[in-house]
Design a protein around this motif. Sequence first.
Motif, PDB file in Angstrom:
ATOM      1  N   TYR A 186      23.610  84.724  66.774  1.00  0.00           N
ATOM      2  CA  TYR A 186      22.963  83.438  65.996  1.00  0.00           C
ATOM      3  C   TYR A 186      21.097  83.853  65.925  1.00  0.00           C
ATOM      4  O   TYR A 186      20.570  82.951  65.502  1.00  0.00           O
ATOM      5  N   ASP A 187      20.793  85.233  66.232  1.00  0.00           N
ATOM      6  CA  ASP A 187      19.656  85.408  66.400  1.00  0.00           C
ATOM      7  C   ASP A 187      18.658  85.693  64.833  1.00  0.00           C
ATOM      8  O   ASP A 187      17.671  85.961  64.825  1.00  0.00           O
ATOM      9  N   MET A 188      19.609  85.714  63.807  1.00  0.00           N
ATOM     10  CA  MET A 188      19.122  85.694  62.512  1.00  0.00           C
ATOM     11  C   MET A 188      18.969  84.296  61.779  1.00  0.00           C
ATOM     12  O   MET A 188      19.371  83.474  62.599  1.00  0.00           O
ATOM     13  N   PRO A 189      18.322  84.236  60.749  1.00  0.00           N
ATOM     14  CA  PRO A 189      18.225  83.172  59.980  1.00  0.00           C
ATOM     15  C   PRO A 189      19.683  82.441  59.777  1.00  0.00           C
ATOM     16  O   PRO A 189      20.534  83.169  59.074  1.00  0.00           O
ATOM     17  N   ILE A 190      19.897  81.169  60.198  1.00  0.00           N
ATOM     18  CA  ILE A 190      21.278  80.827  60.175  1.00  0.00           C
ATOM     19  C   ILE A 190      21.328  79.325  59.561  1.00  0.00           C
ATOM     20  O   ILE A 190      20.473  78.459  59.908  1.00  0.00           O
ATOM     21  N   ALA A 191      22.385  78.918  58.637  1.00  0.00           N
ATOM     22  CA  ALA A 191      22.602  77.747  58.459  1.00  0.00           C
ATOM     23  C   ALA A 191      24.288  77.260  58.730  1.00  0.00           C
ATOM     24  O   ALA A 191      25.146  78.085  58.069  1.00  0.00           O
ATOM     25  N   LEU A 192      24.427  76.607  59.650  1.00  0.00           N
ATOM     26  CA  LEU A 192      25.660  76.132  59.815  1.00  0.00           C
ATOM     27  C   LEU A 192      26.254  75.191  59.065  1.00  0.00           C
ATOM     28  O   LEU A 192      25.612  74.121  58.682  1.00  0.00           O
ATOM     29  N   VAL A 193      27.454  75.561  58.567  1.00  0.00           N
ATOM     30  CA  VAL A 193      28.109  74.498  57.643  1.00  0.00           C
ATOM     31  C   VAL A 193      29.097  73.512  58.346  1.00  0.00           C
ATOM     32  O   VAL A 193      30.046  74.086  59.285  1.00  0.00           O
ATOM     33  N   VAL A 194      28.953  72.220  58.291  1.00  0.00           N
ATOM     34  CA  VAL A 194      29.958  71.139  58.986  1.00  0.00           C
ATOM     35  C   VAL A 194      30.635  70.399  58.080  1.00  0.00           C
ATOM     36  O   VAL A 194      29.930  69.875  56.980  1.00  0.00           O
ATOM     37  N   GLY A 195      31.977  70.532  57.936  1.00  0.00           N
ATOM     38  CA  GLY A 195      32.800  69.927  56.728  1.00  0.00           C
ATOM     39  C   GLY A 195      32.948  68.353  57.148  1.00  0.00           C
ATOM     40  O   GLY A 195      32.401  67.637  58.147  1.00  0.00           O
TER      41      GLY A 195
END
Length: 246
Positions: A186-195
């Motif tokens: 997760y050390d790169m630009p991250i967007a976590l998607v939560v449904g």
Amino acid sequence: MSEEWITGKNPVLETLKSGRSVNKLLVLETMKQQAQQQLIQAAKQQNVQVQKVPKQKLDAIGSHHQGVAASVAAYDYADLDDLFAKAEAKSEAPFFILLDQLEDPHNLGSIMRTADAVGAHGIVIPKRRSVQLTQTVAKASTGAIEHIPVVRVTNMNQTIEELKQNGVWVVGTDASAEEDYRHAAYDMPIALVVGSEGQGMSRLVAKNCDWFVKLPMKGQVTSLNASVSASILMYEVLRKRDQVGE
């Protein structure tokens, strides 16, 4: 812009400390002196008018007021650029939370609270079929709503494409995914998607994710509450990005 009421001691104090425009503060006239003075002092520092009122006045605003209510303008939404700017100001890789049709205001408030705790740079929600920023959300966030920018978008899939064009990797959750969330980087630009609470991610949003991770489930229950799942994932991002002696 319409008026909103923030109730509860901690949410009101956080609102005052954030520098947000507060129209007036209502304080229960029979509140204990020490708690009353703390609120009045915080209001004076922001030049906010304070009124001591009977319980009936506060009960008319909400049942869980804890003796205090602040009148504020309705919450403003941020732009996607604001989220990138916040990450850049901290010299950090972007870390965003995308909420796909989440409906429970308590879940949104809880997710905002954790997002603030882990240092996420913002949350993205859709305009339709999604909970919006309300007093209930503010109460559940215990003040985090004042610190976590929320972007409201017309089309989540177009927003995901825009994020990808700006170098952000989009990570979804799926019980059938091959990768355990603890093994992902997760050390790169991250967007976590939560449904959403009932249906999870929509088909198109899932199709646009770069990859998926799963949360292992060893018991009989087949899924976790949306805010619990989001919290586990967010803290894993923090753990990987800010490791303390292994």
